[in-house]
Design a protein around this motif. Sequence first.
Motif, mmCIF file in Angstrom:
data_model
loop_
_atom_site.group_PDB
_atom_site.id
_atom_site.type_symbol
_atom_site.label_atom_id
_atom_site.label_comp_id
_atom_site.label_asym_id
_atom_site.label_seq_id
_atom_site.Cartn_x
_atom_site.Cartn_y
_atom_site.Cartn_z
ATOM 1 N N GLY A 154 0.787 -1.222 0.000
ATOM 2 C CA GLY A 154 0.000 0.000 0.000
ATOM 3 C C GLY A 154 0.820 1.274 0.000
ATOM 4 N N PHE A 155 2.142 1.164 0.051
ATOM 5 C CA PHE A 155 3.032 2.320 -0.022
ATOM 6 C C PHE A 155 4.093 2.070 -1.083
ATOM 7 C CE2 PHE A 155 1.423 2.519 4.343
ATOM 8 C CZ PHE A 155 1.058 3.861 4.448
ATOM 9 N N ALA A 156 4.658 3.168 -1.593
ATOM 10 C CA ALA A 156 5.719 3.068 -2.585
ATOM 11 C C ALA A 156 6.791 4.091 -2.280
ATOM 12 C CB ALA A 156 5.157 3.304 -3.993
ATOM 13 N N VAL A 157 7.991 3.824 -2.737
ATOM 14 C CA VAL A 157 9.073 4.795 -2.601
ATOM 15 C C VAL A 157 8.641 6.099 -3.268
ATOM 16 C CG1 VAL A 157 11.441 5.341 -3.283
ATOM 17 C CG2 VAL A 157 10.866 3.044 -2.470
ATOM 18 N N GLY A 158 8.847 7.206 -2.576
ATOM 19 C CA GLY A 158 8.443 8.511 -3.079
ATOM 20 C C GLY A 158 7.151 9.029 -2.489
ATOM 21 N N ASP A 159 6.389 8.168 -1.806
ATOM 22 C CA ASP A 159 5.147 8.629 -1.168
ATOM 23 C C ASP A 159 5.459 9.623 -0.056
ATOM 24 O OD1 ASP A 159 3.589 7.019 -2.754
ATOM 25 O OD2 ASP A 159 3.192 5.498 -1.210
#
Length: 306
Positions: free
Chosen positions: A82-87
């Motif tokens: 549910g999260f990604a690098v850059g969030d």
Amino acid sequence: MPKAYVYTRHGGPETEAFADVDRPGPGPGELLIAVRAAGVNPVDWKLREGLRRPGAAEPVFPAVFGSEAAGVVEELGEGVTGFAVGDEVFGNTVGGAFAEHALLPAAVTARKPAALSFTDAATLPVAAATAYDGVRQLGLPEGATLLVTGAGGGVGAAAVQIARAWGLRVVGLASEAKKEFVESLGAVHVPSGPGLVERVRAAAPDGVDGVYDLVGGEVFAEAARLLADRTKLITAAAPETVAALGGARVERARTAAVLDEVAELVVGGELDPHVSAAFPLDQADRALRAVEDGHVRGKIVIEVAR
């Protein structure tokens, strides 16, 4: 620029230092963020003095200060979805926040709305979320009157605004120096000090329906006298004495959903975090002193330049 602000043992300000620390690696269920801002709270210096949260282990020294941060995700721990690098995110930290990097538990981390600054977002996980949890716990109906003790501090200012947004009348107990500030939040100001019961009764002739205490001590004991129904007496400052007075501790939800709710209150203009000062990381000592001195209006934030 120092990479973190730490305390090297339990004690006073003499235990504090700037230090180079290793970039932490996220464990299972954790996010590593590049910190953009960190909130400063009274619990920070209390932990330095030896306070231990329920169930918490003794800290490993040097221990990084700070419990809340906003920043940009740089790495995901095992099992994080549910999260990604850059969030852009915000939440409570694991292992400190006054640093260039911090770890957040993904389960209680929220995405930062684009309209919310990193500085404001960093103030929400401790003060605003505690305020939200307490006002919700009281469950007072629209039109009821709530007394907030310590209404000029970070949690108090948020509690006043959230209560007002939910249709409550608020009486705010605070020092005379904070009168204008408390009234600007939408509360009826009552000066703290001896005789507070009579002053509150004069300000609220029909009585108060709930008390949200953020001071403890004699103030809390006096404020409790104003309530016939002690189930509407809660405190975030005196957990050791609240049961004897017939009340309860604030029950912290500690969920991403609460962070989403308080963020929307800020974006919608119903909650202003009232950041009274922001310091760069290399002035973290000054930021902590401002809070420890006990006269802050609203919130103090540390900003980390990138």
